[in-house]
Design an enzyme around this catalytic site. Structure first.
Site, short mmCIF file in Angstrom:
data_model
loop_
_atom_site.label_atom_id
_atom_site.label_comp_id
_atom_site.label_asym_id
_atom_site.label_seq_id
_atom_site.Cartn_x
_atom_site.Cartn_y
_atom_site.Cartn_z
N LYS A 295 0.30 3.43 -2.92
CA LYS A 295 -0.90 4.29 -3.05
C LYS A 295 -0.57 5.79 -2.98
CE LYS A 295 -3.71 0.53 -1.18
NZ LYS A 295 -4.45 -0.01 -0.01
N TYR B 159 -4.40 3.60 8.15
CA TYR B 159 -5.70 2.98 8.39
C TYR B 159 -6.23 3.39 9.75
CZ TYR B 159 -3.77 0.23 4.62
OH TYR B 159 -3.19 -0.14 3.45
N TYR C 5 -4.19 -2.69 -10.01
CA TYR C 5 -4.03 -2.46 -8.56
C TYR C 5 -3.11 -3.51 -7.93
CZ TYR C 5 -5.26 -2.48 -3.60
OH TYR C 5 -5.18 -2.48 -2.23
N SER D 233 0.79 -1.23 0.00
CA SER D 233 0.00 0.00 0.00
C SER D 233 0.82 1.28 0.00
CB SER D 233 -0.94 0.02 1.20
OG SER D 233 -2.00 -0.86 0.96
N VAL E 199 1.21 -3.63 3.87
CA VAL E 199 1.23 -4.92 4.58
C VAL E 199 2.49 -5.74 4.33
CG1 VAL E 199 -1.26 -5.19 4.90
CG2 VAL E 199 -0.17 -6.10 2.85
N1 GLU Z 1 -2.42 -5.28 -1.82
C1 GLU Z 1 -2.87 -5.20 -0.45
C2 GLU Z 1 -4.37 -5.40 -0.41
O1 GLU Z 1 -5.02 -4.87 -1.26
C3 GLU Z 1 -2.48 -3.87 0.12
C4 GLU Z 1 -2.92 -3.69 1.55
C5 GLU Z 1 -1.89 -2.97 2.37
O2 GLU Z 1 -0.71 -2.93 2.03
O3 GLU Z 1 -2.26 -2.41 3.40
O4 GLU Z 1 -4.91 -6.08 0.42
#
Ligand code: GLU
Length: 309
Positions: free
Chosen positions: A67, A243, A191, A64, A261
């Protein structure tokens, strides 16, 4: 002012010795096998001085953290119209929560929860084939990090593609509200692939530098984004980058930051430095356990919290 090179070495040594390392993410099978004993830290100041220690040159799955860069690209493409497709308020719920989407008619709370990042990816994809959109994202990362070797880990992307049922649910739900323009499979494919970018702490800190220096590319001095946009991306990172743990991160670290993650965190000390830390074990909110502790130690010792020393 303490010497940053020494501080980075000290922190890496302290983190190497800690027994509490968090839990490696297992819901993406390819990530489940990553060794939790790794720790890397890289700090690059606005003059280009690098302080790096531990496993700072080992590529990991940025997940993430990507992003931040897709948000930058989407804002470059459609400007502030992006904010009609995705909000910019903290979600107060898990990264992959579906419940809020129903209350809010398919409009994700912010660009950093999964639903929001999928909507942002859809914006980048419009008018392109998935392969072209991915190429654009990859070129952007290589340009920012000044490193043509950066690549996508296809095994991680395929692993998530096989098991990403929750993200498919989020995407289909948004599609039913007309929030996604492209075929759901295409948007998800792009994505999953940008989440599977593999980068080291050193490369990631380099890629984040434009956010620490008012939108300017560190090597060429060219404008990546306007200063106002860099400031606003930092604001969204501060309020939404971790988050449901965003408040705790602001309280303890006091910097804009974005976690993934894979255990990576990119943090920005505006006007001072870009920082990347990586340790694969996560806390209960899905953020790197030792990464957060290391950043807390770093900002305290350097006096870098944006809220004061
Ligand atoms: N590719 C992961 C998902 O969509 C990213 C989530 C993350 O890194 O927090 O679940």
């Amino acid at each position: 002012m303490p010497d940053i090179v020494e501080v980075v070495q000290e922190i890496a040594e302290e983190m190497r010795q800690r027994p509490d390392r968090g839990e490696v993410a297992t819901y993406i099978p390819e990530l489940a096998g990553v060794d939790p004993n790794q720790f890397g830290l890289a700090v690059i100041d606005t003059e280009g001085h690098v302080a790096a220690a531990g496993d700072c040159d080992v590529p990991f799955s940025i997940q993430s953290v990507s992003k931040v860069f897709t948000l930058t690209l989407a804002l470059g493409k459609v400007g502030d119209r992006l904010w009609s497709r995705v909000g910019r308020e903290p979600s107060g719920s898990a990264f992959n929560s579906i419940v809020q989407l129903e209350y809010e008619h398919g409009i994700p709370r912010n660009p950093f929860i999964n639903a929001g990042a999928i909507a942002v990816t859809d914006v980048i994809l419009s008018g392109h084939k998935p392969r072209e959109a991915l190429g654009e994202i990859l070129r952007f990362m290589r340009f920012l990090a000044d490193d043509p070797a950066i690549a996508i880990d296809e095994a991680v992307a395929a692993s998530e593609q096989r098991t990403g049922f929750r993200n498919a649910a989020l995407a289909n739900y948004m599609k039913s509200y007309g929030v996604l323009e492209n075929p759901v499979d295409y948007t998800l494919g792009v994505y999953f692939h940008h989440c599977a970018l593999a980068m080291s702490c050193r490369q990631l800190a380099m890629a984040g530098r434009f956010l620490a220096q008012r939108g300017k590319h560190p090597v060429t001095g060219l404008s990546v984004v306007q200063p106002e946009r860099a400031r606003r991306i930092n604001a969204v990172m501060l309020t939404c980058g971790h988050y449901d743990g965003s408040g705790e991160f602001a309280y303890r670290v006091g910097l804009p930051g974005k976690s993934g993650v894979g255990g990576g965190i990119l943090a920005i000390a505006p006007g001072k430095a870009s920082i990347a830390v990586w340790s694969p074990g996560l806390d209960a909110s899905g953020n790197s356990h030792l990464g957060r502790i290391a950043l807390e130690a770093l900002t305290r010792r350097m006096g870098w919290s944006i809220f004061g020393a």
